[in-house]
Design a protein around this motif. Structure first.
Motif, mmCIF file in Angstrom:
data_model
loop_
_atom_site.group_PDB
_atom_site.id
_atom_site.type_symbol
_atom_site.label_atom_id
_atom_site.label_comp_id
_atom_site.label_asym_id
_atom_site.label_seq_id
_atom_site.Cartn_x
_atom_site.Cartn_y
_atom_site.Cartn_z
ATOM 1 N N GLU A 19 0.810 -1.277 0.051
ATOM 2 C CA GLU A 19 0.142 -0.047 -0.081
ATOM 3 C C GLU A 19 0.963 1.147 0.042
ATOM 4 O OE1 GLU A 19 -2.812 -0.128 3.141
ATOM 5 O OE2 GLU A 19 -3.259 1.871 2.862
ATOM 6 N N ARG A 42 -3.883 5.351 -9.552
ATOM 7 C CA ARG A 42 -5.314 5.002 -9.522
ATOM 8 C C ARG A 42 -5.384 3.619 -9.856
ATOM 9 N NH1 ARG A 42 -9.482 8.589 -9.051
ATOM 10 N NH2 ARG A 42 -8.968 10.576 -8.589
ATOM 11 N N GLU A 64 -4.327 1.051 -7.481
ATOM 12 C CA GLU A 64 -5.526 1.134 -6.256
ATOM 13 C C GLU A 64 -6.450 -0.003 -6.845
ATOM 14 O OE1 GLU A 64 -4.371 5.237 -4.204
ATOM 15 O OE2 GLU A 64 -6.044 5.224 -5.505
ATOM 16 N N GLU A 110 -8.114 -3.134 -5.096
ATOM 17 C CA GLU A 110 -9.789 -3.199 -4.774
ATOM 18 C C GLU A 110 -10.429 -4.438 -5.406
ATOM 19 O OE1 GLU A 110 -11.418 0.725 -5.250
ATOM 20 O OE2 GLU A 110 -13.487 -0.133 -4.991
#
Lengths: 276, 276
Positions: free
Chosen positions: A230, A243, A246, A250
């Motif tokens: 992370e 993004r 990420e 997710e």
């Protein structure tokens, strides 16, 4: 790191079973002379040395530091194997393939084998020259690597997504995160392309399911869900790449959340290619 | 492009059903004044105009060219809707949200709605200022977008992977491939973050499965498996990024191959967020 003995034995057993499932597909004959590239601690070597019998021999090469490995280092496991009944059939060499071939210019092999080691390469371009240098030195080339294929099983989707996430990371921060397990994302297609460019002809390809106890899937998932991972993403200065990284994490979390009660992350199947 | 009428009607029906499933979660009251941002051809507007009744009104804004759309253009569909019984309850405006709010400084809305339009934005950063500008102009903010969640269903894994592939493409060639359906990969987490930064408070979130006939999944898969997409990847000069893009396409093909006989690619579920 302390690992309870029972758990450690279960892990070792699952890893050996996984290698056995793969290697048993290759119909390796007693008396064979084998070169295993990227042999690591020697999981495949144990099985190969058993198969080739007293008349055969297995040479394992790996440039990794001998103090690598947990709870036992590479050096400890190699010493243990060498002192076993299989010891005389095994040679370990801390060397790159190139170094090994150059220092043994006359040695010929029946098989050159890569089992689950390509993803550890520093860069995917390293494979082509290796496969080219094996032409004329080995009769057959055998490669096993995880496929990017969940095979319709939702319990393997997290392993697929964790692999893609690390593939994305390695495309973004090549060379920086040397601890990553997937630094060089090879696929059945990229492997076949590299082999073909090096002059190898595909003889047979197949898939082998890995045992439910194999921990690779869970290990890759843990790596991607770690605080460290992370933090690595948070440091990415390119907003749109950050993004996307990420979004991969997710999607992985969603895939894990969608598992039913009692379902655990399972390791993807392995792809096997046999070239002549 | 000629589309057989029966097939076209089936597609329209599936798209309307999809929007109906979503909008019916929001409990919109008769008499409401609604602003729909990125209304496109007006799929949601039809349903919303029906729900708000004669006392309500729906304004749809979209900056897209009026000749966009196939087999009917945006202009054609809008003219058709305006001339229907629902026409008086509907206003279409070819404008950005900012243009609309500035030219109507005193208009207040009960709901500001985004249904499946965020991925079309030119860049993901566009969302934050839009959500900020809606504070004080709309009482509630309702957002629906596809989730990155196969929800344990192998028939939706291809849609997930095709989405990730296009997300990767848009992170690599932002602005170049303006035809891509996914130019701005938003996720439930990125949407909630943007809304929170703009001062909105999450009231409720949920998931809605999309009807098996919804074509979004198949459309995105086709886009990624097209010759054009392949050519785009082949042009990528960065070897490691090209390889990663190829790996995503390969994983998508494997996911499609793993579908059973008679199984078709299904559209992922939608995520719904309701903010006050």
């Amino acid at each position: 790191m302390y690992i309870p003995q029972e758990k450690y034995l279960r892990t070792v057993k699952a890893e050996l079973q996984q290698r056995l499932n793969i290697i048993s597909q290759w119909n390796i004959q007693p008396g064979s002379r084998i070169l295993e590239i990227g042999c690591g601690q020697g999981d495949s070597i144990v099985i190969l040395a058993n198969l080739v019998g007293e008349e055969g021999h297995v040479t394992g090469v790996d440039p990794a530091p001998l103090d690598y490995g947990d709870p036992f280092t590479v050096a400890q496991v190699h010493a243990n194997l060498k002192s076993s009944a299989l010891g005389p059939r095994i040679t370990f060499e801390q060397a790159t393939l190139q170094e090994h071939l150059e220092s043994n210019p006359d040695t010929q092999y029946d098989y050159a084998i890569f089992t689950h080691c390509l993803w550890y390469f520093g860069s995917p371009e390293e494979l082509n020259p290796m496969l080219a240098s094996l032409r004329g030195r080995a009769k057959r080339l055998l490669i096993a690597e995880f496929s990017l294929d969940a095979r319709g099983d939702r319990t393997t989707v997290p392993h697929l997504l964790a692999t893609l996430a690390q593939g994305e990371e390695s495309s973004r921060v090549a060379g920086v995160n040397y601890d990553s397990n997937i630094r060089s994302l090879h696929t059945p297609i990229s492997i076949k392309k590299a082999a073909s460019e090096a002059g190898w002809v595909l003889d047979k390809e197949s898939y082998v399911d890995n045992p439910p106890e194999a921990l690779d899937g869970r290990r890759e998932v843990q790596a991607v869900l770690s605080k460290e991972y992370e933090k690595g993403i948070a440091c990415e200065p390119d907003e749109i790449r950050r993004r996307f990284a990420e979004a991969l994490v997710e999607a992985l979390k969603a895939a894990i959340d969608s598992l039913g009660p009692g379902e655990e992350v399972r390791t993807m199947s392995s792809w096997l290619g046999c070239f002549a």
